[in-house]
Design a protein around this motif. Sequence first.
Motif, PDB file in Angstrom:
ATOM      1  N   LEU A 338       0.794  -1.405  -0.060  1.00 37.51           N
ATOM      2  CA  LEU A 338       0.068   0.090   0.011  1.00 37.51           C
ATOM      3  C   LEU A 338       0.856   1.319  -0.063  1.00 37.51           C
ATOM      4  CD1 LEU A 338      -3.084   0.807   0.057  1.00 37.51           C
ATOM      5  CD2 LEU A 338      -2.683   1.396   2.518  1.00 37.51           C
ATOM      6  N   THR A 339       0.646   2.144  -0.855  1.00 34.08           N
ATOM      7  CA  THR A 339       1.360   3.388  -1.123  1.00 34.08           C
ATOM      8  C   THR A 339       0.807   4.419  -0.040  1.00 34.08           C
ATOM      9  OG1 THR A 339       1.561   3.065  -3.251  1.00 34.08           O
ATOM     10  CG2 THR A 339       2.048   5.226  -2.616  1.00 34.08           C
ATOM     11  N   ALA A 340      -0.164   4.519   0.221  1.00 31.60           N
ATOM     12  CA  ALA A 340      -0.719   5.425   1.241  1.00 31.60           C
ATOM     13  C   ALA A 340      -2.337   5.453   1.622  1.00 31.60           C
ATOM     14  CB  ALA A 340      -0.610   7.076   0.748  1.00 31.60           C
ATOM     15  N   ALA A 341      -2.816   6.049   2.604  1.00 31.63           N
ATOM     16  CA  ALA A 341      -4.097   5.649   3.102  1.00 31.63           C
ATOM     17  C   ALA A 341      -4.627   7.084   3.532  1.00 31.63           C
ATOM     18  CB  ALA A 341      -4.376   4.813   4.088  1.00 31.63           C
ATOM     19  N   PHE A 342      -6.068   7.467   3.060  1.00 36.62           N
ATOM     20  CA  PHE A 342      -6.510   8.769   3.311  1.00 36.62           C
ATOM     21  C   PHE A 342      -7.759   8.797   3.956  1.00 36.62           C
ATOM     22  CE2 PHE A 342      -3.523   9.236   0.094  1.00 36.62           C
ATOM     23  CZ  PHE A 342      -2.627  10.267   0.598  1.00 36.62           C
ATOM     24  N   SER A 343      -8.171   9.610   4.889  1.00 38.05           N
ATOM     25  CA  SER A 343      -9.351   9.371   5.492  1.00 38.05           C
ATOM     26  C   SER A 343     -10.590  10.455   4.667  1.00 38.05           C
ATOM     27  CB  SER A 343      -9.358   9.951   7.031  1.00 38.05           C
ATOM     28  OG  SER A 343     -10.621  10.242   7.511  1.00 38.05           O
ATOM     29  N   LEU A 344     -11.484  10.258   4.826  1.00 32.15           N
ATOM     30  CA  LEU A 344     -12.690  10.832   4.051  1.00 32.15           C
ATOM     31  C   LEU A 344     -13.025  12.157   4.773  1.00 32.15           C
ATOM     32  CD1 LEU A 344     -15.553   8.358   3.189  1.00 32.15           C
ATOM     33  CD2 LEU A 344     -13.654   8.914   1.659  1.00 32.15           C
ATOM     34  N   ALA A 345     -12.833  12.254   6.076  1.00 30.18           N
ATOM     35  CA  ALA A 345     -13.266  13.357   6.813  1.00 30.18           C
ATOM     36  C   ALA A 345     -12.298  14.644   6.504  1.00 30.18           C
ATOM     37  CB  ALA A 345     -12.875  12.953   8.447  1.00 30.18           C
ATOM     38  N   ASP A 346     -13.117  15.659   6.104  1.00 33.35           N
ATOM     39  CA  ASP A 346     -12.285  16.895   5.598  1.00 33.35           C
ATOM     40  C   ASP A 346     -12.347  17.896   6.963  1.00 33.35           C
ATOM     41  OD1 ASP A 346     -15.120  17.441   5.512  1.00 33.35           O
ATOM     42  OD2 ASP A 346     -15.262  18.274   3.668  1.00 33.35           O
ATOM     43  N   GLY A 347     -12.579  17.350   8.019  1.00 32.82           N
ATOM     44  CA  GLY A 347     -12.633  18.461   9.229  1.00 32.82           C
ATOM     45  C   GLY A 347     -13.326  17.794  10.249  1.00 32.82           C
ATOM     46  N   PRO A 348     -13.661  18.218  11.534  1.00 28.98           N
ATOM     47  CA  PRO A 348     -14.476  17.775  12.412  1.00 28.98           C
ATOM     48  C   PRO A 348     -15.868  17.267  11.952  1.00 28.98           C
ATOM     49  CG  PRO A 348     -13.271  19.612  13.313  1.00 28.98           C
ATOM     50  CD  PRO A 348     -13.097  19.576  11.779  1.00 28.98           C
ATOM     51  N   ARG A 349     -16.207  16.061  11.991  1.00 29.52           N
ATOM     52  CA  ARG A 349     -17.549  15.525  11.774  1.00 29.52           C
ATOM     53  C   ARG A 349     -18.103  14.446  12.630  1.00 29.52           C
ATOM     54  NH1 ARG A 349     -19.625  16.364   6.220  1.00 29.52           N
ATOM     55  NH2 ARG A 349     -18.202  17.618   4.882  1.00 29.52           N
ATOM     56  N   ALA A 350     -19.466  14.479  12.691  1.00 23.04           N
ATOM     57  CA  ALA A 350     -19.762  13.545  13.364  1.00 23.04           C
ATOM     58  C   ALA A 350     -20.070  12.185  12.429  1.00 23.04           C
ATOM     59  CB  ALA A 350     -21.350  13.694  13.813  1.00 23.04           C
ATOM     60  N   LEU A 351     -19.950  11.111  13.096  1.00 27.23           N
ATOM     61  CA  LEU A 351     -19.956   9.743  12.319  1.00 27.23           C
ATOM     62  C   LEU A 351     -21.193   9.554  11.427  1.00 27.23           C
ATOM     63  CD1 LEU A 351     -18.924   6.918  11.735  1.00 27.23           C
ATOM     64  CD2 LEU A 351     -19.992   6.078  13.696  1.00 27.23           C
ATOM     65  N   ASP A 352     -22.231   9.960  12.017  1.00 30.00           N
ATOM     66  CA  ASP A 352     -23.616   9.818  11.014  1.00 30.00           C
ATOM     67  C   ASP A 352     -23.436  11.086   9.894  1.00 30.00           C
ATOM     68  OD1 ASP A 352     -24.713   7.943  12.642  1.00 30.00           O
ATOM     69  OD2 ASP A 352     -26.115   9.517  13.892  1.00 30.00           O
ATOM     70  N   GLU A 353     -23.067  11.979  10.063  1.00 31.61           N
ATOM     71  CA  GLU A 353     -22.746  12.943   9.015  1.00 31.61           C
ATOM     72  C   GLU A 353     -21.774  12.438   8.048  1.00 31.61           C
ATOM     73  OE1 GLU A 353     -21.423  17.631   8.358  1.00 31.61           O
ATOM     74  OE2 GLU A 353     -20.974  16.755  10.238  1.00 31.61           O
ATOM     75  N   LEU A 354     -20.652  11.903   8.630  1.00 26.36           N
ATOM     76  CA  LEU A 354     -19.670  11.149   7.447  1.00 26.36           C
ATOM     77  C   LEU A 354     -20.408  10.031   6.547  1.00 26.36           C
ATOM     78  CD1 LEU A 354     -16.353  10.389   9.214  1.00 26.36           C
ATOM     79  CD2 LEU A 354     -16.713  11.990   7.179  1.00 26.36           C
ATOM     80  N   ARG A 355     -21.219   9.357   7.471  1.00 25.43           N
ATOM     81  CA  ARG A 355     -21.982   8.443   6.403  1.00 25.43           C
ATOM     82  C   ARG A 355     -22.865   8.692   5.691  1.00 25.43           C
ATOM     83  NH1 ARG A 355     -22.895   4.116  11.643  1.00 25.43           N
ATOM     84  NH2 ARG A 355     -20.971   2.850  11.429  1.00 25.43           N
ATOM     85  N   SER A 356     -23.684   9.616   6.149  1.00 23.18           N
ATOM     86  CA  SER A 356     -24.641  10.341   4.974  1.00 23.18           C
ATOM     87  C   SER A 356     -24.056  11.033   3.830  1.00 23.18           C
ATOM     88  CB  SER A 356     -25.310  11.199   5.715  1.00 23.18           C
ATOM     89  OG  SER A 356     -24.873  12.365   6.111  1.00 23.18           O
ATOM     90  N   ALA A 358     -20.879   9.968   2.424  1.00 21.59           N
ATOM     91  CA  ALA A 358     -19.829   9.416   2.032  1.00 21.59           C
ATOM     92  C   ALA A 358     -19.558   9.322   0.823  1.00 21.59           C
ATOM     93  CB  ALA A 358     -20.070   7.683   2.713  1.00 21.59           C
ATOM     94  N   ALA A 359     -20.572   9.471  -0.104  1.00 21.58           N
ATOM     95  CA  ALA A 359     -20.340   9.335  -1.678  1.00 21.58           C
ATOM     96  C   ALA A 359     -19.624  10.518  -2.266  1.00 21.58           C
ATOM     97  CB  ALA A 359     -21.501   9.146  -2.324  1.00 21.58           C
ATOM     98  N   PRO A 360     -20.133  11.836  -1.950  1.00 16.46           N
ATOM     99  CA  PRO A 360     -19.398  13.027  -2.293  1.00 16.46           C
ATOM    100  C   PRO A 360     -17.905  13.148  -1.757  1.00 16.46           C
ATOM    101  CG  PRO A 360     -21.520  13.777  -1.124  1.00 16.46           C
ATOM    102  CD  PRO A 360     -21.349  12.049  -1.059  1.00 16.46           C
ATOM    103  N   LEU A 361     -17.936  12.847  -0.368  1.00 16.08           N
ATOM    104  CA  LEU A 361     -16.593  12.781  -0.054  1.00 16.08           C
ATOM    105  C   LEU A 361     -15.588  11.723  -0.299  1.00 16.08           C
ATOM    106  CD1 LEU A 361     -17.630  13.248   3.909  1.00 16.08           C
ATOM    107  CD2 LEU A 361     -16.464  15.127   2.621  1.00 16.08           C
ATOM    108  N   LEU A 362     -16.148  10.985  -0.852  1.00 10.80           N
ATOM    109  CA  LEU A 362     -15.283   9.742  -1.446  1.00 10.80           C
ATOM    110  C   LEU A 362     -14.753  10.238  -2.833  1.00 10.80           C
ATOM    111  CD1 LEU A 362     -14.163   6.872  -0.895  1.00 10.80           C
ATOM    112  CD2 LEU A 362     -16.126   6.068  -1.741  1.00 10.80           C
ATOM    113  N   SER A 363     -15.740  10.820  -3.656  1.00 11.13           N
ATOM    114  CA  SER A 363     -15.440  11.437  -4.803  1.00 11.13           C
ATOM    115  C   SER A 363     -14.606  12.213  -4.933  1.00 11.13           C
ATOM    116  CB  SER A 363     -16.533  11.890  -5.413  1.00 11.13           C
ATOM    117  OG  SER A 363     -16.734  12.092  -6.873  1.00 11.13           O
ATOM    118  N   ALA A 364     -14.669  13.360  -3.878  1.00  7.45           N
ATOM    119  CA  ALA A 364     -13.691  14.509  -3.861  1.00  7.45           C
ATOM    120  C   ALA A 364     -12.203  14.061  -3.551  1.00  7.45           C
ATOM    121  CB  ALA A 364     -14.375  15.452  -2.700  1.00  7.45           C
ATOM    122  N   LEU A 365     -12.271  12.943  -2.803  1.00  7.38           N
ATOM    123  CA  LEU A 365     -10.823  12.616  -2.013  1.00  7.38           C
ATOM    124  C   LEU A 365     -10.246  11.836  -3.395  1.00  7.38           C
ATOM    125  CD1 LEU A 365      -8.884  12.462   0.074  1.00  7.38           C
ATOM    126  CD2 LEU A 365     -10.255  10.360   0.949  1.00  7.38           C
TER     127      LEU A 365
END
Length: 374
Positions: A338-356, A358-365
């Motif tokens: 594995l070259t590298a790993a990155f988290s979807l979180a683009d700042g402080p977020r609640a877990l439910d918010e990250l889950r809801s 997830a698709a746009p955050l994953l796309s942006a990352l």
Amino acid sequence: MRVVVAPDSFKGSLTARDACAAIAAGVRRAAPAARVRAVPMADGGEGTLDCFLGARGGRRVEVAATDPLGRPVTARYGLSGEGTSAVVELAAASGLPLVEDVPPDPLGAATTGTGALVADAVRRGAREVLVCVGGSASTDGGAGLLSALGFRFLDASGAELPPGGAALARLAAIDDADVPAEVRATRFRVACDVTNPLTGPSGAAAVFGPQKGAAPAQVRELDAALTRFADVLADRYGVRVHDLPGAGAAGGACGGLAGALGAEPAPGAALVAAAVGLPAALAGADLVITGEGRVDGQSASGKVVSAVAALARERGVRAVALAGGVAGPLDGLHALGLTAAFSLADGPRALDELRSEAAPLLSALADQVVRLVL
């Protein structure tokens, strides 16, 4: 640029197919001319059936079964087009989500419902059955599953034991006289997403029992019961599963299947990768993007990210993982490729918010990762 997108599902957020779509959209924003190939992945847990059916075809078969507490439930498994092989997800009838509406019963929960799916597949002519054992709610060593196939687990008086892992402490004998010849003629494989042994400090009860509601005293009780189960299996069939790698998967279901039916444990992610053609897809690729809900040090032990990274390394392809959460150390994953790993979180977020989101955050990352690679 050639990019392979091969993530697992993001549990509670995205299926593997949905994750592929989100990542691919980000790749194409950064590199509109990129050739993107989506290869949805799984590790033997939730989503494995979808991966196999998508790659090999076949159909879903619906069966009346029971959940881990013995309540009626309808569950599905996959049957190949010619009907000779089947894929059964243990979680379909014996998974934790099925019992989230009631207090946990770690001592009495059983895998009997999964046995109903396997029995139905064999009755229909399947002679190769892959049991995918992630996400179970029980720690019964697969005794419930085996009982649905005709095995009887008896105490010293000859009485049949009740369902659940705790009862195995009283196991004195196994009666397999009623096991159909068709079951004995079937090749069983078990897709595991862990390498834990059946018993001991890293066994099924100690590591996974608390996730299923077991208190410390109950963990000790279940571990002793599984040890007794393994002892009787060894005496009856000559197969020692106490410390077999992967035997602790799904509350020991892998160990029970290996001991009683000669089932062959195998890393689930590697099985899926071969089935969906990931090795061929990586040939000539510039980058592979994988991912799952969480990437951490344990991800190196048979999870999708580790399987994808290892295949990528063999082929000289850079591998990047995207995840809801990333926690080090990741030395094991880097050693695998594995070259590298990155988290979807683009700042402080609640877990439910990250889950809801997830698709746009994953796309942006994915967009940012590809820009960096370019």
